[in-house]
Scaffold this active site. Structure first.
Site, mmCIF file in Angstrom:
data_model
loop_
_atom_site.group_PDB
_atom_site.id
_atom_site.type_symbol
_atom_site.label_atom_id
_atom_site.label_comp_id
_atom_site.label_asym_id
_atom_site.label_seq_id
_atom_site.Cartn_x
_atom_site.Cartn_y
_atom_site.Cartn_z
ATOM 1 N N ASN A 92 -20.398 2.402 3.479
ATOM 2 C CA ASN A 92 -20.127 3.491 2.540
ATOM 3 C C ASN A 92 -21.286 4.469 2.669
ATOM 4 O O ASN A 92 -22.404 4.183 2.234
ATOM 5 C CB ASN A 92 -20.015 2.947 1.113
ATOM 6 C CG ASN A 92 -19.734 4.044 0.095
ATOM 7 O OD1 ASN A 92 -20.277 5.142 0.180
ATOM 8 N ND2 ASN A 92 -18.911 3.751 -0.897
ATOM 9 N N ASP A 131 -26.559 4.729 -1.047
ATOM 10 C CA ASP A 131 -26.881 3.635 -1.958
ATOM 11 C C ASP A 131 -26.267 2.306 -1.506
ATOM 12 O O ASP A 131 -26.484 1.274 -2.132
ATOM 13 C CB ASP A 131 -26.477 3.957 -3.405
ATOM 14 C CG ASP A 131 -25.126 4.626 -3.529
ATOM 15 O OD1 ASP A 131 -24.383 4.677 -2.525
ATOM 16 O OD2 ASP A 131 -24.784 5.103 -4.628
ATOM 17 N N GLU A 168 -16.223 6.788 1.559
ATOM 18 C CA GLU A 168 -16.809 7.892 0.781
ATOM 19 C C GLU A 168 -17.350 9.001 1.689
ATOM 20 O O GLU A 168 -18.497 9.414 1.578
ATOM 21 C CB GLU A 168 -17.891 7.395 -0.183
ATOM 22 C CG GLU A 168 -17.347 7.034 -1.551
ATOM 23 C CD GLU A 168 -18.388 7.058 -2.647
ATOM 24 O OE1 GLU A 168 -18.366 8.012 -3.459
ATOM 25 O OE2 GLU A 168 -19.216 6.142 -2.717
ATOM 26 N N ASP A 186 -19.407 -4.709 -0.745
ATOM 27 C CA ASP A 186 -18.904 -4.339 0.582
ATOM 28 C C ASP A 186 -18.535 -5.632 1.315
ATOM 29 O O ASP A 186 -19.391 -6.478 1.565
ATOM 30 C CB ASP A 186 -19.967 -3.563 1.356
ATOM 31 C CG ASP A 186 -20.370 -2.293 0.614
ATOM 32 O OD1 ASP A 186 -19.701 -1.272 0.782
ATOM 33 O OD2 ASP A 186 -21.353 -2.358 -0.164
ATOM 34 N N ASP A 223 -15.604 -0.876 1.129
ATOM 35 C CA ASP A 223 -16.196 -0.957 -0.200
ATOM 36 C C ASP A 223 -15.074 -1.356 -1.144
ATOM 37 O O ASP A 223 -14.241 -0.538 -1.512
ATOM 38 C CB ASP A 223 -16.802 0.399 -0.584
ATOM 39 C CG ASP A 223 -17.348 0.417 -1.999
ATOM 40 O OD1 ASP A 223 -17.236 -0.602 -2.705
ATOM 41 O OD2 ASP A 223 -17.874 1.472 -2.403
#
Length: 257
Positions: free
Chosen positions: A7, A247, A34, A218, A147
């Protein structure tokens, strides 16, 4: 073969870190989530310059998934989950990669609990359950990577108490994940590390990275014939600590062939 789920939390904002990871680790397959950009804004030229081939399903400012391959080209099988033709979220893409079927998915977050967002999360997971069952029926090596926005057990989070009201830990969320897993999928990380804290995400706030206050969301799920080729799995944790990093940390599995 190293298959990574990552991600990136905005591919254009994290482009230097993303390209750095490709150059240093050279994964065979990279599943991204994302992207946070429309298809026309995807950094196709920069990706092509690395030698990777990409298919992607973008959305301006939100969501977005992609599959990249180092050798050969991913052959698109589908964009979006079946079951809701009006679903406008770019959360699922599936491709043939050699003899494998690989999906990159970005499951809804679902917060706050008790709202339509949580209901959408559970409905999306039900659609995923049905599609995962259909994939198993093909009796092929399949990897569901992404994710998942699910913390499977209390061992997968720094503080179950602190996260007790979060959608990622709700009994309904965990039950939906277990229902998929118990179809016959193997959680690659837990196959390699059956016990102990293995985190893939650390929030930007409250010094979470510095305190190692993370959680595991994840996941790479392997069909039985993919699990037969399992070699290793892990988290490239140090990439989370780099400047202007996502992150999430890249999470991976290696398979024979």
């Amino acid at each position: 073969m190293k298959i990574v789920t990552y991600n990136v939390n905005g591919i254009r904002a994290r482009l230097p870190r993303f390209l750095e990871y490709i150059e240093e680790q050279k994964p065979d397959v990279l599943c991204l989530q994302e992207l946070k950009c429309a298809d026309e804004s995807f950094p196709a030229a920069e990706v092509a310059a690395t030698g990777y081939k990409a298919i992607f399903h973008g959305q301006k400012g939100f969501n977005g998934v992609a599959i990249l391959t180092r050798d050969g080209e991913p052959v698109l099988r589908r964009m979006g989950l079946p079951g809701d033709p009006d679903d406008t979220h770019s959360r699922y893409i599936e491709a043939e990669v050699g003899d494998l079927v690989i999906a990159s998915l970005y499951l809804p977050n679902g917060n706050p609990v008790g709202t339509e967002k949580f209901a959408y999360k559970l409905a999306w997971m039900e659609r995923l359950r049905e599609h995962a069952l259909a994939l198993l029926a093909e009796e092929r090596p399949v990897v569901l990577a992404g994710d998942w926005n699910v913390v499977p057990t209390d061992e997968d989070v720094f503080s179950p108490k602190a996260m007790a009201h979060d959608a990622l830990l709700q009994p309904e969320t965990r039950a939906a994940y277990r229902t998929i897993l118990h179809q016959g999928w193997t959680d690659a990380i837990r196959a390699r590390h059956p016990e102990g804290a293995i985190y893939t995400f650390w929030d930007y706030t409250a010094g979470c990275w510095q305190r190692d206050a993370g959680f595991r969301i994840d996941h790479l799920l392997l069909s039985p014939s993919a699990a037969d080729r399992f070699l290793d799995a892990g988290v490239d944790k140090e990439y989370r600590g780099r400047e202007k990093a996502s992150d999430h940390a890249p999470t991976w599995v290696t398979l024979e062939g």
